[in-house]
Enzyme design. Structure first.
Site, short mmCIF file in Angstrom:
data_model
loop_
_atom_site.label_atom_id
_atom_site.label_comp_id
_atom_site.label_asym_id
_atom_site.label_seq_id
_atom_site.Cartn_x
_atom_site.Cartn_y
_atom_site.Cartn_z
N GLY A 1 -24.77 -14.84 -3.80
CA GLY A 1 -24.73 -15.62 -3.44
C GLY A 1 -25.41 -15.28 -2.16
O GLY A 1 -25.57 -15.55 -1.26
N LEU B 1 -34.37 -22.60 -4.72
CA LEU B 1 -34.05 -21.77 -5.99
C LEU B 1 -33.77 -20.07 -6.32
O LEU B 1 -35.12 -19.69 -6.01
CB LEU B 1 -34.65 -22.06 -7.09
CG LEU B 1 -34.37 -22.28 -8.65
CD1 LEU B 1 -33.01 -22.95 -8.89
CD2 LEU B 1 -35.18 -22.43 -9.42
N ASP B 2 -32.62 -20.18 -6.38
CA ASP B 2 -32.67 -18.43 -6.18
C ASP B 2 -32.19 -18.24 -7.65
O ASP B 2 -30.50 -18.68 -8.55
CB ASP B 2 -31.39 -17.71 -5.65
CG ASP B 2 -30.58 -16.61 -5.93
OD1 ASP B 2 -31.81 -15.64 -6.68
OD2 ASP B 2 -30.00 -15.98 -4.62
N CYS C 1 -29.12 6.48 -11.88
CA CYS C 1 -30.43 6.15 -11.19
C CYS C 1 -30.85 6.26 -10.23
O CYS C 1 -31.79 6.22 -10.22
CB CYS C 1 -29.31 5.05 -11.38
SG CYS C 1 -29.29 3.13 -12.74
#
Length: 393
Positions: A189, A182-183, A364
């Site tokens: 993807g 499970l991701d 960032c």
């Protein structure tokens, strides 16, 4: 210094061609070796009047908005923010906007199931073509691993560094052919595709972005992977392994216990859970007001203490790996790709978006370079690995 800033923010009077607000801002910046209208790459150059008053009154939100408006410029925003953050100057500039932001985070669940979809619509659904131009070939929107590993030399390209990160995750999870994974927060993807191709596993990925799910299904149609447009709280199937790369930043501290409970109920008793997340050095509520408004709505960075507390009832911490310095290099690579691709998107997205995105990527990068924020990979097991977990790097 706070008293000087507060007084100067309401006093626009000029002395010798420079306002008292500009004097105060200049004094504040000098603590980080930054000059107003200096000629070094990290210096701030004022392009419009009233910038100093605006920034001193409105803090980090006003600083970012003034940049987006073209009111000031800086050749190397990444170096500017590295210096500001290392000098801890943000602590004297938060103002009312930050106070209100922290209060909202304390009182409200900003990452409820209803609110959780907002970041998908406003950030991840900006456009698949745009992200494809900025990211690596697999469209991996998380920190790359530049250090090499498993006998491999350090990466020299973004594609190599992202594949090294994906392989690192697979090896830490001990993936074996036939496993079901499970991701949580699967993006386009990239992990599922890599793990299915290289390790022979089957994957289910969940995302709150319609565009991510649509493109991911097209790109990975030949592999045993499934995309689900769902909130993580809806999951209740069992898997051999659970992974979450760069999604926990959207969970919020009020939901950490529920998130860990979901990960545990979805994980086999002898399984492993890998959590990859940006984190902060201290435990505090909310996030930077500019980032919240213009980049990641309702986001919040966790601390080690908060992750540990939420994991306590469910997991044994097998491993904790910090490679936050690699995010600086990743963000700079994304920025180079963004700049190179901008002519394709400029007419549609406009100059203000260009300045917003440039500011986001480079501020960032500066924060990671200053080591103000980190990148952690946690490996967790429900009952402890028999004989101990073997560290992978």
């Amino acid at each position: 210094m706070n008293e000087v800033i507060s007084e100067a923010a309401s006093d626009g009077g000029r002395q010798g061609g420079r306002s008292s607000a500009e004097d105060a801002l200049g004094q504040w910046l000098a603590l980080a070796d930054v000059r107003l209208n200096g000629d070094r790459p990290w210096d701030i150059r004022l392009l419009q009047p009233g910038v100093a008053e605006r920034v001193l009154a409105g803090g980090s939100l006003a600083l970012g908005e003034a940049y987006m408006d073209g009111a000031w410029s800086c050749e190397r925003l990444d170096e500017l923010f590295t210096r500001l953050i290392r000098a801890r100057l943000g602590e004297g500039m938060h103002g009312l906007s930050m106070a209100w932001h922290v209060l909202r985070a304390k009182l409200l669940n900003l990452q409820s199931q209803r609110r959780a979809w907002q970041v998908g619509r406003e950030h991840y659904d900006l456009g698949n073509d745009f992200y494809a131009a900025m990211l690596d070939a697999r469209m991996t929107y998380t920190c790359a691993y530049w250090q090499g590993g498993d006998g491999q030399p350090p990466a020299t390209t973004l594609d190599q560094a992202q594949e090294a990160k994906l392989d690192l995750v697979c090896r830490k999870l001990g993936l074996q052919p036939g496993m079901r994974v499970l991701d949580i927060g699967c993006g386009w993807g990239s992990f599922m595709g890599f793990a299915a191709e290289r390790y022979g596993v089957r994957c289910v990925g969940i995302t709150i972005s319609e565009q991510q799910a649509d493109l991911g299904r097209q790109r990975l149609a030949h592999l045993p992977v499934e995309f689900r447009l769902q909130d993580y709280r809806e999951q209740d199937e069992r898997f051999d392994r659970v992974v979450s790369l760069g999604m926990f930043e959207h969970v919020g501290h009020k939901n950490y216990p529920d998130y860990m409970a979901v990960a545990r109920r979805c994980l086999a008793d002898d399984g492993l859970f890998l959590l990859h997340t940006i984190g902060r050095n201290d435990t505090a509520d909310g996030t930077d007001p500019w980032i919240d408004r213009y980049v990641f709505p309702n986001g919040e960075l966790p601390s080690i203490a908060r992750i540990g507390k939420a994991a306590e009832p469910h997991f044994v911490v097998e491993d904790l790996h910090n490679f936050g310095a690699d995010y600086d290099r990743t963000l700079m690579a994304w920025h180079r790709n963004f700049e190179a691709a901008w002519p394709r998107f400029g007419a549609e997205l406009g100059e203000r978006f260009y300045r917003r995105w440039r500011y986001y990527l480079l501020c960032c990068a500066g924060a990671f370079r200053a080591r103000d924020i980190q990148l952690w990979q946690w490996v967790l097991s429900p009952r402890g690995v028999a004989g101990g977990y073997r560290r992978v790097s």
